[in-house]
Enzyme design. Sequence first.
Site, PDB file in Angstrom:
ATOM      1  N   ASP A 186       0.840  -1.180   0.000  1.00 28.18           N
ATOM      2  CA  ASP A 186       0.000   0.000   0.000  1.00 28.18           C
ATOM      3  C   ASP A 186       0.892   1.255   0.000  1.00 28.18           C
ATOM      4  O   ASP A 186       1.868   1.320   0.760  1.00 28.18           O
ATOM      5  CB  ASP A 186      -0.859  -0.028   1.264  1.00 28.18           C
ATOM      6  CG  ASP A 186      -1.903   1.057   1.279  1.00 28.18           C
ATOM      7  OD1 ASP A 186      -2.795   1.007   0.429  1.00 28.18           O
ATOM      8  OD2 ASP A 186      -1.817   1.948   2.152  1.00 28.18           O
ATOM      9  N   GLU A 236       1.706   0.380  -4.895  1.00 25.78           N
ATOM     10  CA  GLU A 236       1.222   1.661  -5.392  1.00 25.78           C
ATOM     11  C   GLU A 236       2.352   2.685  -5.327  1.00 25.78           C
ATOM     12  O   GLU A 236       2.641   3.218  -4.259  1.00 25.78           O
ATOM     13  CB  GLU A 236       0.086   2.180  -4.510  1.00 25.78           C
ATOM     14  CG  GLU A 236      -1.150   1.314  -4.491  1.00 25.78           C
ATOM     15  CD  GLU A 236      -2.195   1.883  -3.536  1.00 25.78           C
ATOM     16  OE1 GLU A 236      -3.321   2.130  -3.974  1.00 25.78           O
ATOM     17  OE2 GLU A 236      -1.885   2.097  -2.351  1.00 25.78           O
TER      18      GLU A 236
END
Length: 640
Positions: free
Chosen positions: A333, A362
């Site tokens: 994340d 990400e």
Amino acid sequence: MIAKNYSTQTFEKKYTYTGSDLGAVWTKEYTTFRVWAPTAVSVKLRLYESGTHGTQDLLEQLDMTPDIKGTWILRKPGDLNGVYYTFLVERDGITKEACDPYARTTGVNGRRAMVIDLESTNPAGWDLDRNPHQNRGIVDAVVYELHIRDLSADPDSGIRNRGKFLGLTETGTKNPYGQATGLDYIRDLGVTHVQLLPVYDYGSVDETLPEGTQYNWGYDPVNYNVPEGSYSTDPFNGAVRVRELKQTVKTLHDNGLAVVMDVVYNHVYDAGRFCFNRIVPGYFSRVDRYGRYSNGSGCGNDTASERSMVRKYIVDSLCYWAQEYHMDGFRFDLVGLLDVQTIREAMDAVRKVRPGVIFYGEGWTLQTELTKPNVDLMVQANSALVPGFGFFNDSARDTLKGTVFDDEAPGYVSGALDQEPWVRECVMGLNSWCKDPTQSVNYVSCHDNMTLYDRLLLSAPYADDQELIHMNCLAAAIYMLSQGMPLFQAGEELLRSKPLPDGGYDENSYRSPDSVNSIKWGTLRKKEYRRVRDFYRGLIAFRKAHPVLRLTDAKQILESLTPVEGLKPNVTAFRLRGQDEDLFMIFNPNREETLVALPQGDWNVCVRETTAGTEPLATVRGRAEVPAISAMVLERKAEK
Ligand code: CA
């Protein structure tokens, strides 16, 4: 309260501990406790009978001894398996009680750590358990992104352990109409990896409440090395969550599915209360020059991964999940907030203990307050610094369905014009930020933002159901057949929708109830839904059958893949020539049929409108008639 010297060379030289025994290491004869607390003047170990915070059941309080590199140790004789503990840390006249950052498990809500005999939690056959795809590369993976509760919360799931880890272990489950659900359904789709939304211990769901009272995605870490209690059948007993998560991984492996864990090292639930920061104030998190927590994550704080003992913590944590729980991949994340060196060290360390693990995340660029100079962050633009690490491809996502910042903006499949150059980039896996297909994660929907179907509804309000299904299938065909690694949100293949009770659609359902989030298994009774599912299954099978769709470097792509010129506006087509295969792919987003001239020879049509698979549907020559809003994929044996 924030010491400013943590990131200095002097501090790091004096206090970087490199041993592998932090936390509680159990043996039958004794347990050794070691905690890193370089700024403490005293550390005590508190042993408790239960794991429930606030219960007056202290067994003993023992002084720990200062040891090397800012650590404190204690060896306690006896079999301590199942005993709960905390540390009492004194500094500047303030004493704080904290859970162990290296806790292997905890009691309810993660307040007290528990000493555990980890081997006793192993399911039968654990020694022989393997990653079913350990010899494959990242572009061979097809990832299914799933939340534990979403799979089983719907009453139509037919799954007994609703909302639990064990819901994923049930086979033979069916909806009321007799169609397979749950694990059987996922296996049948043909995906290779199941990516689980956070399964470490997070803070937003009160584990003492009755099952299903609260819902959260879980991007709010409390204990990084502990499974989430609300997914276990007994959150009060620390051993149960460990056993049940291992059983889940084992069952998925036995069914040919590898497991990717969603890890959220970039921020914690509450920086002030996070145990690491209670033991060493402010060490784990970045602060700005005013002493405020840096907040690039938007979640209140950013992790100072550039500090030596945070870096070690992240590397140790990933190795632990890979080794102890047999995790086969990690999805990071907001990895753009972490530094490159940490991730490189983690990849090296994990691959030493477990083969075939995949890494992606990400890589968005976010504003953060680094505590050291000259630190490279894990953003897309730095992809060349981390070979083999995949990044979510937002350019492909936004090209195909429209930008995520405007829910009504159309994309290539829903009527946006002049997208051909971007579609080429996507299909060829050659982006501006990355020329290596092994670093491109191709997708059009995940837990964030609107589901694909809701997004299409909003951005193409004129379209009827059939057109929306066509748009959905066209988007799927493009990213599934693009160079890189495809990933999709569970239920995208069932036209998953998240309608709100008062109208509209939920674009951020992180704490919405099961009624919004769960996969609706009853929809399988309708033919259109089964048709879309079958289309996805067919695309996955087709992708697996053709190595030329899974190339691993830019040179191969440029040699094998040629965009076709001279087509109608918006239409794109590609010829792919592999060792023994010759493919021709046409994508037509227009609301009318298009004719495309084919290279010489007989071509087998394998993908047409909403049908896909490895078996030819028809054989054509000369030209292909591609219906409105659809993909057509043709193949023939390569000429030698
Ligand atoms: Ca929890």
